[in-house]
Scaffold this active site. Structure first.
Site, short mmCIF file in Angstrom:
data_model
loop_
_atom_site.label_atom_id
_atom_site.label_comp_id
_atom_site.label_asym_id
_atom_site.label_seq_id
_atom_site.Cartn_x
_atom_site.Cartn_y
_atom_site.Cartn_z
N ASN A 1 0.85 -1.20 0.00
CA ASN A 1 0.00 0.00 0.00
C ASN A 1 0.88 1.24 0.00
O ASN A 1 1.70 1.43 0.91
CB ASN A 1 -0.90 0.03 1.23
CG ASN A 1 -1.78 1.26 1.26
OD1 ASN A 1 -2.69 1.40 0.44
ND2 ASN A 1 -1.50 2.18 2.17
N GLU A 2 0.71 2.03 -1.02
CA GLU A 2 1.33 3.36 -1.09
C GLU A 2 2.81 3.34 -0.76
O GLU A 2 3.27 3.99 0.18
CB GLU A 2 0.59 4.33 -0.16
CG GLU A 2 -0.87 4.49 -0.54
CD GLU A 2 -1.53 5.73 0.02
OE1 GLU A 2 -0.99 6.32 0.96
OE2 GLU A 2 -2.60 6.10 -0.51
N TYR B 1 -8.21 15.50 -0.03
CA TYR B 1 -6.83 15.97 0.10
C TYR B 1 -6.42 16.84 -1.08
O TYR B 1 -5.45 17.57 -1.00
CB TYR B 1 -5.85 14.80 0.16
CG TYR B 1 -5.92 13.97 1.42
CD1 TYR B 1 -5.74 14.56 2.67
CD2 TYR B 1 -6.14 12.61 1.36
CE1 TYR B 1 -5.79 13.79 3.82
CE2 TYR B 1 -6.18 11.85 2.50
CZ TYR B 1 -6.01 12.44 3.73
OH TYR B 1 -6.05 11.68 4.87
C1 GCB Z 1 -4.37 6.36 2.37
C2 GCB Z 1 -3.76 5.27 3.15
C3 GCB Z 1 -4.53 4.97 4.41
C4 GCB Z 1 -4.89 6.26 5.10
C5 GCB Z 1 -5.77 7.06 4.19
C6 GCB Z 1 -6.15 8.40 4.79
O1 GCB Z 1 -4.21 6.48 1.20
O2 GCB Z 1 -3.60 4.10 2.40
O3 GCB Z 1 -3.74 4.16 5.22
O4 GCB Z 1 -5.50 6.06 6.32
O5 GCB Z 1 -5.12 7.30 2.99
O6 GCB Z 1 -7.15 8.50 5.47
O7 GCB Z 1 -5.41 9.36 4.55
#
Ligand code: GCB
Length: 894
Positions: free
Chosen positions: A435-436, A503
């Site tokens: 993930n990311e 975001y």
């Molecule tokens: C994401 C992550 C996750 C975060 C989420 C967020 O992309 O994979 O772990 O909690 O964003 O809420 O920013």
């Protein structure tokens, strides 16, 4: 070698689904101490009498890693370090048997000693592991000592420098699942030494309309000192646990001390398929090992679904040849006040929510969840995205190749453990390897070769399932750039985490456009939305989602309120889902997140240390509005639900009322009067809106009746409008949140509404989604200061523009208009000069706020009377030099 046997419908005969192994729980009466300074030698010498008595599941972070308390926003407050567990337990003599200690998980790194002898170390917070204690166990009292370490890795040599090194979640420490002692009747057994797996690996290798082939691989181990001939029978027994569907038996010779795999096919006529939510049928898969005398010496029993899953780049997901659009949720494994030490009952509750909302897929982020969790997914029929905890980072230092530190090798082992331990779960559709991990300098940290090697591991462990990963957006500010990691060779499918309008990004259609661009870029690779969502504070409300800027998370250190109104989250979800449903090529979509969850360095919305993107609160006590949006869309259960219901102290005498409903029609009544009705066709995506509904002073009873076939579902709320808000308007310009009491030295105490009734104008510029507007002290001309956010909430935002207006619905009569101004940006007198007209007549001419106030961020007011004769007041703001601006507006009946 396999000699097919058994038959359908004649009773299971010799095939039992009962356990043959003795599995003794070691969950109770541990002694525990959290102590970073204790050495191994000291701990081994300790009697534990002064330690606390605890039962498993346990973590020392139950409270501090799973709290909504406000705390320092930058430093996670929860304790990471060493937790020591000591258990005294009795064992019987067990000659000729095999005994293994099983840990369902230990976070993050565990060292284990039995009777003072080190059994080994396990590195990985989420997967099960075992130790052979056949010779180490004594008849009588035994002492088990476990050191668990969840310290944040200081550097790449730290024991805990393993995945996950990063992530927006708390890593609780301890024996947060359970521990047990497994005893098999003999020295020959189905492998217990295979990375915590069951030793049995079953897969559906062919499926036609009328028959299926299930291939069952059993890994076998002969721990005795003599060679032996054994038979292995693999059977599918119907869900009733009694009726044998089909068996296959084969013989094998196991040499002393050796392991051997044995694969055989079970050919199943008329298989009862695992059909997801509609019919999650599970057989019992029984693998039995018998010795040459015919005695059963080991038996592994699991639930197994015969099914075939496929992901198509243009048509999405197929289950048993049938297209099923996958829509679902992400989950973490923590609960408020418990962190990771959750019980099976907690997991049942989680699945009750998942079932209620109607999800047909669950992403188990960002790490392997418990076996029990996946078993509940099997039973409910939701398709699971299972994930390796490779999150964000591959090393502590930059420019480090994770192959050189052991990080990569450990990640591969964690992935093997995940896959082997969950191999037989029907629900698992995807193995996610990361993930990311493409942010920062990870490209130079050789993350890409690591991803390739992880993909190879997944494919060789399990060629039947698709691989995937979740990647973040690549962007420059609000400009989204083409995705990285999209070339072939990484994973079969590709998930994207997308947070438009949260975001980044400002448009309602950007998600769809971005997905289309990605689909065009990689037309042969199935893509899905692994995350989308919005923060959601149930005590924040809005009258107009366009009125102000949302705060995605606060980095200011509590000097502002981080506005996350529920209504804004509703809007983000509605718009995102509108893009999603139009794209049948998507392989699946997953809301971030089913529940609010612990994240120590967050401060946002109305709580601390919590990611607020759940559609249900951390404590599982409130289903937020958006839960009902999805429930209305995803289920046939009657839903008629009034949104923004918790906005009970209203700011304005007119309001829009939004109802989520899958009824054939709904009617709205306010204070007993019929206001209107909507047919299903008026409610796109089950969203029904009544615009400009009048509220009266006092309590307003708002009732919606939904007609669902012969059933009427009624939802009712009561909203209060203070007398002064029934006739007057108090508007916080540029503000997104509404209904708050402001007690201001200059303006007095009134309940203000979010920015509303405006036409045109702009919001404060974004310098980052978390730092919009003013913080700190605002000087009040001649009256000292007011502090944002405590008293000065009406001053932190503003609306500006060359020409904008407010169009207020008012009863005819005389009013006093009070306009509040401050200059947030201009640095020179004369840079911003503007006029204000009321109903066409100029009231303020050539106002230069900076000059009038004498300094920036200094509040002034201007007042003028108006007479309303046509039911409206139009306030026009017109720039003369630069843009006009306003911070707040009060219109008070005289
Ligand atoms: C994401 C992550 C996750 C975060 C989420 C967020 O992309 O994979 O772990 O909690 O964003 O809420 O920013």
């Amino acid at each position: 070698m396999a000699c097919g046997g058994g038959g359908g419908g004649n009773g299971a005969g010799a095939v039992s689904v009962d356990a043959l192994r003795n599995q003794t729980s070691l969950a109770k009466n541990w002694k525990f101490v959290q102590d970073d300074n204790l050495t191994d030698t000291q701990a081994l010498a300790a009697s534990g009498t002064n330690w606390a008595t605890v039962n498993l599941p346990h973590t020392w972070n139950a409270i501090d890693a799973a709290t909504t308390a406000q705390s320092t926003p930058t430093t996670p407050d929860y304790k990471r370090g060493l937790g020591w567990y000591r258990l005294e337990f009795d064992a019987a003599a067990a000659a000729g048997k095999t005994r293994w200690l099983q840990f369902d998980a230990a976070s993050m790194v565990a060292d284990v000693w039995l009777n003072g002898v080190k059994l080994g170390q396990h590195r990985g917070a989420f997967t099960a592991f075992r130790f052979d204690v056949t010779s180490g166990l004594k008849a009588g009292k035994n002492v088990l000592l476990v050191k668990t370490d969840n310290s944040a890795a200081a550097n790449d040599a730290s024991p805990t420098a393993i995945a996950p090194l990063g992530g927006d979640f708390n890593v609780a420490g301890g024996l947060y699942r359970t521990v047990s002692l497994i005893e098999t009747p003999s020295t020959a057994h189905i492998a217990l030494d295979d990375l915590g797996s069951s030793g049995v690996f079953a897969k559906t290798t062919s499926l036609t309309g009328t028959s299926a082939t299930v291939n069952v691989l059993a890994k076998l181990k002969n721990d005795s000192s003599t060679d032996g001939t054994y038979t292995v029978t693999a059977s599918l027994v119907e869900a009733d646990g009694k009726t044998l569907k089909k068996s296959s038996t084969a013989q094998v010779t196991l040499k002393a001390g050796q392991s051997a795999p044995l694969a055989q096919d079970i050919n199943v006529d008329q298989p009862h398929l695992w059909q997801g939510l509609s019919d999650p049928y599970l057989y019992h898969l029984v693998v039995e090992l018998k010795d040459s005398t015919g005695a059963a010496v080991d038996r592994v029993v699991q639930r197994f679904g015969v099914r075939e899953m496929r992901f198509d780049a243009n048509q999405g997901f197929f289950l048993n040849g049938k297209s099923i659009p996958l829509h679902g949720v992400n989950i973490h494994q923590d609960e408020l006040g418990k962190a990771w030490a959750i019980t099976n009952e907690d997991i049942d509750q989680t699945f009750a929510f998942i079932k209620e909302v109607g999800a047909n897929t669950v992403r188990m982020a960002h790490y392997p969840h418990s076996d029990y969790t996946v078993q509940q997914a099997d039973k409910l029929g939701v398709v699971v995205w299972a994930e390796l905890p490779l999150v964000n980072a591959t090393s502590k230092a930059s420019l480090v190749d994770p192959e050189t530190t052991g990080f990569a090798e450990n990640a591969r082992v964690q992935l093997q453990e995940l896959i082997r331990q969950k191999f037989n779960n029907a629900s698992i559709g995807l193995w996610s390897i990361a993930n990311e991990v493409t942010g920062g300098n990870d490209a130079r940290n050789n993350v890409q070769p690591l991803l390739k090697s992880l993909n190879q591991v997944a494919k060789s462990e399990d060629p039947t399932r698709a691989t995937t990963l979740a990647n973040q957006v690549t962007r420059n500010g609000d400009v989204v750039l083409p995705d990285t990691l999209t070339q072939t060779g990484y994973t079969d499918t590709y998930g994207v985490n997308r947070y438009f309008q949260w975001y980044y990004g400002t448009s309602e259609t950007q998600l769809g456009e971005n997905l289309d661009a990605l689909h065009a870029q990689i037309p042969t690779q199935p893509i899905g939305v692994s995350e989308y969502g919005a923060g959601n504070a149930i005590t924040h409300h809005t009258d107009n989602v366009f009125g102000g800027r949302v705060c995605s998370r606060d980095t200011s250190g509590f000097t502002r309120i981080c506005y996350q109104p529920e209504g804004y989250a509703n809007y983000v979800h509605e718009k995102a889902y509108n893009e999603i449903v139009k794209r049948p090529y998507l392989m699946g979509t997953w809301i971030w997140n089913m529940f609010d969850f612990g994240s120590g360095n967050r401060h946002e919305g109305d709580i601390g240390q919590t990611n607020t993107k759940g559609i249900v609160t951390f404590g599982r006590d409130v289903k937020k509005d958006v839960f009902y949006f999805y429930k209305a869309n995803w289920t046939q259960t009657p839903v008629t639900y009034i949104t923004s219901r918790r906005y009970t102290q209203r700011a304005y005498p007119v309001t829009d009322i939004k109802v989520y409903s899958n009824a054939s029609s709904i009617t709205l009544q306010v204070n007993g009067q019929a206001v209107g009705s909507k047919a299903a066709a008026d409610c796109p995506l089950k969203v029904c809106e009544f615009k400009n509904v009048a509220l009266q002073a006092g309590n307003n009873s708002v009732v919606v009746n939904g007609t669902h076939g012969s059933e009427t579902v009624t939802d009712a709320v009561s909203w209060n409008l203070a007398q002064e808000n029934a006739t007057n308007f108090f508007i916080a310009a540029g503000g997104l949140t509404t209904g708050f009491l402001s007690n201001d030295p200059l303006l007095g105490q009134h309940r203000y509404g979010s920015d509303n009734f405006f036409v045109g104008g702009e919001l404060p510029p974004i310098t980052g989604r978390s730092s919009v507007g003013l913080t700190g002290a605002v000087a009040i001309n001649g009256l000292g200061t007011t502090t944002i956010p405590e008293t000065g909430r009406v001053w932190d935002m503003w609306r500006e523009g060359n020409a904008f207006s407010y169009n207020l619905p008012l009863a005819n009569g005389s009013y006093m208009v009070t306009l509040g101004f401050l200059e947030p940006t201009a640095t020179a007198n004369g840079a911003r000069v503007f006029n204000v007209n009321a109903n066409g007549a100029n009231q303020i001419a050539n106002l230069d706020v900076l000059q009038a106030a004498g300094a920036r961020n200094t509040a002034i007011v201007r007042k003028f009377p108006v007479t309303v004769s046509n039911g409206r007041l139009l306030l026009d703001f017109q720039g003369v030099t630069g843009k006009a601006i306003v911070s707040n507006i009060a219109v008070v009946k005289q």
